[in-house]
Design a protein around this motif. Structure first.
Motif, mmCIF file in Angstrom:
data_model
loop_
_atom_site.group_PDB
_atom_site.id
_atom_site.type_symbol
_atom_site.label_atom_id
_atom_site.label_comp_id
_atom_site.label_asym_id
_atom_site.label_seq_id
_atom_site.Cartn_x
_atom_site.Cartn_y
_atom_site.Cartn_z
ATOM 1 N N MET A 279 -4.919 -11.970 11.657
ATOM 2 C CA MET A 279 -5.416 -11.901 10.280
ATOM 3 C C MET A 279 -5.557 -13.292 9.679
ATOM 4 O O MET A 279 -6.539 -13.601 8.998
ATOM 5 N N ASP B 109 -8.614 -5.904 5.586
ATOM 6 C CA ASP B 109 -7.169 -6.151 5.526
ATOM 7 C C ASP B 109 -6.371 -4.851 5.488
ATOM 8 O O ASP B 109 -5.251 -4.792 5.998
ATOM 9 N N ILE C 209 -0.067 -3.082 11.302
ATOM 10 C CA ILE C 209 1.188 -3.832 11.215
ATOM 11 C C ILE C 209 2.307 -2.918 10.719
ATOM 12 O O ILE C 209 3.448 -2.992 11.195
ATOM 13 N N PRO D 199 -4.087 -12.139 4.783
ATOM 14 C CA PRO D 199 -2.815 -11.420 4.636
ATOM 15 C C PRO D 199 -2.409 -11.332 3.173
ATOM 16 O O PRO D 199 -2.649 -12.252 2.386
ATOM 17 N N TYR E 32 -5.923 -3.736 9.161
ATOM 18 C CA TYR E 32 -4.897 -4.576 9.805
ATOM 19 C C TYR E 32 -3.499 -4.208 9.300
ATOM 20 O O TYR E 32 -2.549 -4.090 10.085
ATOM 21 N N ASN E 33 -3.366 -4.050 7.994
ATOM 22 C CA ASN E 33 -2.056 -3.742 7.435
ATOM 23 C C ASN E 33 -1.530 -2.391 7.914
ATOM 24 O O ASN E 33 -0.323 -2.231 8.124
ATOM 25 N N THR F 44 1.229 -7.164 3.980
ATOM 26 C CA THR F 44 1.299 -7.684 5.343
ATOM 27 C C THR F 44 2.691 -8.231 5.638
ATOM 28 O O THR F 44 3.322 -7.901 6.651
ATOM 29 N N ALA G 20 -0.651 -10.137 12.652
ATOM 30 C CA ALA G 20 -0.644 -10.955 11.442
ATOM 31 C C ALA G 20 -1.265 -12.329 11.705
ATOM 32 O O ALA G 20 -1.998 -12.863 10.863
#
Length: 357
Positions: A236, A210, A217, A244, A213-214, A248, A233
């Motif tokens: 995710m 995560d 983003i 998330p 991914y964050n 996020t 998002a």
């Protein structure tokens, strides 16, 4: 009944006694002295002197010791276990640079100085010295991740690439910390193609969590790319391995604000409420939402944002959140033109506040 015979001293294949090496206590004592001198030099603000001291010490004494191929440096508690990737077991067994017993002793003792030294390098814009420092010490995942963070804060993507390369140079597979730092540096430097590639590489390597991914983003939010932020998002939410979190959604709302898309901010707030609950929202969440409202009404930003804060004050929201939101949004830019805001805009504003409370 019978006593075990005492062990004999080990010998080489030809029967010769083993090569002489310094006892561990000697390494530790000398490393303690070097690190104490390093800290004194750092307190004087002499970053070049710090790097030169380490270089001289390791060049003079490190060559006499045997390398230990299995040493991979300190880690942050059990983070390496949590983020260990399947490909690490097949890493090359080639000896790592500066992995002598003396270098390892210095590496252990100087670890507490990493934060201060790297922070000073960032403050003085001497990322080159931070890179030299990290490359001169034994392989250390935590040090490399911290170095990437310094590069990101300096918005120096080129230096971040060099820092990321230290993993390969040390025969270490990049982990989620590494990819997250590289993406963050790329995003802050405006290198969105590079950030996207790093995200894809992390996913392919099985090193995407995560945090990775964050980071992407957040990079999208900085560039105002709402569509890419929304797509990531959604990915995710569909990935059972990650989930998330409030960071996020804060980044999603910020991306909506940069894109001047108030309805997108409203949707992100609704999803946060569904996924995490109302209590998960923070001062940053409300601040980002207010910024989205302000950005969406053009010149009327100040007056409409004030209307939002007044409406929030009527709701059961912690006063500290309202004050923080007031501080980080453009509430002081009100002008006479702001009073020409249409009723349609005000309806949207009130709708956002109701969802956010």
């Amino acid at each position: 009944r019978s006593r075990r015979a005492p062990r004999r001293a080990s010998t080489t294949r030809l029967g010769a006694p083993p090569a002489r090496s310094r006892p561990a206590s000697s390494h530790d004592a000398r490393a303690r002295e070097i690190v104490a001198r390093f800290d004194r030099t750092l307190r004087r603000g002499d970053l070049e002197g710090c790097v030169a001291l380490l270089s001289d010490a390791l060049t003079e004494d490190g060559a006499d010791d045997d390398a230990d191929d299995g040493w991979v440096g300190r880690t942050r508690d059990d983070d390496e276990k949590k983020r260990r990737q399947s490909g690490e077991e097949s890493e090359s067994a080639a000896p790592a640079a500066n992995s002598s017993a003396f270098a390892r002793a210095i590496g252990r003792r100087i670890a507490n100085s990493h934060k201060d030294f790297l922070g000073a390098c960032g403050a003085q814009r001497r990322i080159d010295l931070a890179l030299t420092y990290a490359s001169s010490l034994p392989p250390d995942r935590r040090l490399y991740a911290s170095l990437l963070g310094v590069c990101a804060r300096a918005r120096d993507y080129s230096a971040a690439v060099d820092a990321f390369r230290l993993y390969a140079d040390s025969s270490l597979a990049p982990d989620a910390f590494a990819y997250s730092g590289l993406i963050s540096a790329a995003g802050k430097a405006g290198e969105m193609r590079a950030a996207k590639k790093a995200l894809c590489d992390a996913i392919d390597a099985g090193a995407c969590d995560d945090g990775v991914y964050n980071s992407f983003i957040d990079a999208c939010a900085r560039s105002g790319d709402w569509d890419a932020a929304r797509e990531t998002a959604t990915r995710m939410r569909d990935d059972p391995r990650v989930r998330p979190n409030v960071r996020t959604y804060n980044s999603l709302i910020t991306a909506a604000a940069k894109a001047r898309n108030v309805r997108a901010a409203k949707e992100a707030l609704r999803e946060l409420d569904e996924d995490l609950g109302r209590d998960a929202a923070t001062d940053r969440t409300y601040g980002a939402a207010l910024a989205a409202v302000a950005a969406g009404v053009g010149v009327a930003a100040g007056a409409v944002a004030e209307d939002v804060v007044d409406a929030v004050l009527d709701e059961p929201v912690a006063p500290s959140i309202v004050r923080s939101a007031r501080d980080i949004t453009p509430l002081n830019s009100a002008s006479a033109a702001a009073r020409t805001t249409t009723s349609d805009r005000r309806v949207v504003v009130v709708d956002v506040v109701v969802v956010a409370r």
